[in-house]
Design a protein around this motif. Structure first.
Motif, mmCIF file in Angstrom:
data_model
loop_
_atom_site.group_PDB
_atom_site.id
_atom_site.type_symbol
_atom_site.label_atom_id
_atom_site.label_comp_id
_atom_site.label_asym_id
_atom_site.label_seq_id
_atom_site.Cartn_x
_atom_site.Cartn_y
_atom_site.Cartn_z
ATOM 1 N N ASP A 85 0.830 -1.207 0.000
ATOM 2 C CA ASP A 85 0.000 0.000 0.000
ATOM 3 C C ASP A 85 0.866 1.258 0.000
ATOM 4 O OD1 ASP A 85 -2.376 -1.393 -0.097
ATOM 5 O OD2 ASP A 85 -2.859 -1.122 2.030
ATOM 6 N N LEU A 86 1.939 1.261 0.786
ATOM 7 C CA LEU A 86 2.841 2.417 0.814
ATOM 8 C C LEU A 86 3.560 2.587 -0.523
ATOM 9 C CD1 LEU A 86 4.303 2.129 4.415
ATOM 10 C CD2 LEU A 86 2.859 3.979 3.525
ATOM 11 N N ASP A 87 3.973 1.482 -1.136
ATOM 12 C CA ASP A 87 4.619 1.558 -2.450
ATOM 13 C C ASP A 87 3.661 2.123 -3.502
ATOM 14 O OD1 ASP A 87 7.108 0.648 -1.656
ATOM 15 O OD2 ASP A 87 6.687 -1.443 -2.158
ATOM 16 N N ALA A 88 2.408 1.649 -3.474
ATOM 17 C CA ALA A 88 1.417 2.095 -4.457
ATOM 18 C C ALA A 88 1.115 3.587 -4.336
ATOM 19 C CB ALA A 88 0.127 1.287 -4.313
ATOM 20 N N SER A 89 1.196 4.118 -3.116
ATOM 21 C CA SER A 89 0.897 5.540 -2.896
ATOM 22 C C SER A 89 2.165 6.390 -2.826
ATOM 23 C CB SER A 89 0.088 5.708 -1.614
ATOM 24 O OG SER A 89 0.870 5.352 -0.491
ATOM 25 N N ARG A 90 3.311 5.792 -3.167
ATOM 26 C CA ARG A 90 4.610 6.470 -3.098
ATOM 27 C C ARG A 90 4.897 7.046 -1.719
ATOM 28 N NH1 ARG A 90 4.053 10.033 -8.158
ATOM 29 N NH2 ARG A 90 2.189 8.928 -8.660
ATOM 30 N N GLY A 91 4.557 6.273 -0.691
ATOM 31 C CA GLY A 91 4.879 6.649 0.681
ATOM 32 C C GLY A 91 3.809 7.433 1.410
ATOM 33 N N ARG A 92 2.725 7.773 0.745
ATOM 34 C CA ARG A 92 1.636 8.485 1.429
ATOM 35 C C ARG A 92 0.863 7.492 2.280
ATOM 36 N NH1 ARG A 92 -2.169 10.429 -2.296
ATOM 37 N NH2 ARG A 92 -3.205 11.357 -0.509
ATOM 38 N N VAL A 93 0.689 7.817 3.557
ATOM 39 C CA VAL A 93 -0.035 6.931 4.463
ATOM 40 C C VAL A 93 -1.521 6.937 4.126
ATOM 41 C CG1 VAL A 93 -0.665 6.538 6.880
ATOM 42 C CG2 VAL A 93 1.661 7.233 6.296
ATOM 43 N N GLU A 94 -2.046 8.098 3.787
ATOM 44 C CA GLU A 94 -3.469 8.240 3.501
ATOM 45 C C GLU A 94 -3.699 8.318 1.994
ATOM 46 O OE1 GLU A 94 -6.693 10.658 5.816
ATOM 47 O OE2 GLU A 94 -5.668 12.006 4.429
ATOM 48 N N ARG A 95 -4.802 7.749 1.549
ATOM 49 C CA ARG A 95 -5.131 7.763 0.119
ATOM 50 C C ARG A 95 -6.603 8.113 -0.061
ATOM 51 N NH1 ARG A 95 -4.766 1.296 0.044
ATOM 52 N NH2 ARG A 95 -6.824 0.911 0.895
ATOM 53 N N ASP A 96 -6.968 8.473 -1.276
ATOM 54 C CA ASP A 96 -8.369 8.749 -1.595
ATOM 55 C C ASP A 96 -9.141 7.440 -1.588
ATOM 56 O OD1 ASP A 96 -7.885 11.465 -1.923
ATOM 57 O OD2 ASP A 96 -7.442 11.232 -4.061
ATOM 58 N N SER A 97 -10.424 7.535 -1.234
ATOM 59 C CA SER A 97 -11.257 6.341 -1.216
ATOM 60 C C SER A 97 -12.693 6.741 -1.521
ATOM 61 C CB SER A 97 -11.189 5.674 0.165
ATOM 62 O OG SER A 97 -12.122 4.621 0.239
ATOM 63 N N ASP A 98 -13.389 5.886 -2.248
ATOM 64 C CA ASP A 98 -14.807 6.129 -2.502
ATOM 65 C C ASP A 98 -15.679 5.146 -1.709
ATOM 66 O OD1 ASP A 98 -14.247 3.844 -3.902
ATOM 67 O OD2 ASP A 98 -14.942 4.565 -5.838
ATOM 68 N N THR A 99 -15.096 4.507 -0.694
ATOM 69 C CA THR A 99 -15.828 3.591 0.172
ATOM 70 C C THR A 99 -16.823 4.374 1.028
ATOM 71 O OG1 THR A 99 -13.956 2.076 0.286
ATOM 72 C CG2 THR A 99 -15.615 1.879 2.022
ATOM 73 N N ALA A 100 -18.048 3.903 1.097
ATOM 74 C CA ALA A 100 -19.075 4.532 1.935
ATOM 75 C C ALA A 100 -19.063 3.875 3.311
ATOM 76 C CB ALA A 100 -20.441 4.385 1.287
ATOM 77 N N CYS A 101 -18.918 4.687 4.344
ATOM 78 C CA CYS A 101 -18.916 4.179 5.714
ATOM 79 C C CYS A 101 -20.133 4.728 6.456
ATOM 80 C CB CYS A 101 -17.642 4.611 6.442
ATOM 81 S SG CYS A 101 -16.153 3.836 5.802
ATOM 82 N N VAL A 102 -20.606 3.980 7.420
ATOM 83 C CA VAL A 102 -21.720 4.410 8.248
ATOM 84 C C VAL A 102 -21.309 5.657 9.035
ATOM 85 C CG1 VAL A 102 -21.123 2.934 10.209
ATOM 86 C CG2 VAL A 102 -23.490 3.603 9.853
ATOM 87 N N LEU A 103 -22.248 6.542 9.289
ATOM 88 C CA LEU A 103 -21.955 7.787 10.007
ATOM 89 C C LEU A 103 -22.065 7.590 11.518
ATOM 90 C CD1 LEU A 103 -23.757 10.345 7.691
ATOM 91 C CD2 LEU A 103 -21.326 9.816 7.830
ATOM 92 N N LEU A 104 -21.338 6.647 12.032
ATOM 93 C CA LEU A 104 -21.263 6.387 13.464
ATOM 94 C C LEU A 104 -19.946 6.970 13.956
ATOM 95 C CD1 LEU A 104 -22.185 4.884 16.066
ATOM 96 C CD2 LEU A 104 -20.870 2.937 15.220
#
Length: 143
Positions: A85-104
């Motif tokens: 995951d770090l290699d794919a993002s070139r070392g960025r810990v956080e990445r964009d995501s379109d996953t929908a999460c519950v608003l809890l």
């Protein structure tokens, strides 16, 4: 950045290390690719053991592991996936995501300190819940 912060000290040690020896028997203890200390503080599973008053005591909600890459290692249980995951993002810990999460709202705080491919890493963020954490950081904090 203060010269005595953990990131600065680790970076100085990695930069001062001699070139990797030809023999793998003499390989350095900390891989040069990545050396990160990862901490998650947030909701932890409750234990089933009751306290004297009958209520279940919450388990410790803070966990810390080390992650090394090139080769993947440390005590991170999913080191290979976290390094990918770090290699794919070139070392960025956080990445964009379109996953929908519950608003809890069940906050989870994370922190990453160390070095990735010679660059200092200092990342800290609070996510609304573990779904949001997993969607935005992949396997990096999956421990």
């Amino acid at each position: 950045m203060n010269a005595h912060t953990p990131v600065a000290v680790l970076a100085a040690l990695l930069l001062a290390a001699p070139a990797a020896p030809a023999s793998t028997a003499d390989a350095p203890a900390v891989p040069a690719g990545a050396a990160l200390r990862l901490t998650v503080t947030g909701p932890g599973p409750a234990t089933t053991a009751p306290t004297p008053d009958g209520a279940a005591a919450p388990a410790s909600a803070s966990r810390t592991v080390t992650l090394h890459c090139d080769p993947p290692g440390g005590d991170h249980p999913r080191a290979r996936a976290a390094c990918a995951d770090l290699d794919a993002s070139r070392g960025r810990v956080e990445r964009d995501s379109d996953t929908a999460c519950v608003l809890l709202y069940d906050p989870v705080e994370v922190r990453a300190e160390g070095v990735w491919r010679g660059r200092p890493v200092s990342f800290s963020r609070t996510y609304g819940n573990t779904c949001e954490l997993n969607a935005r950081t992949g396997a990096v904090f999956a421990f």
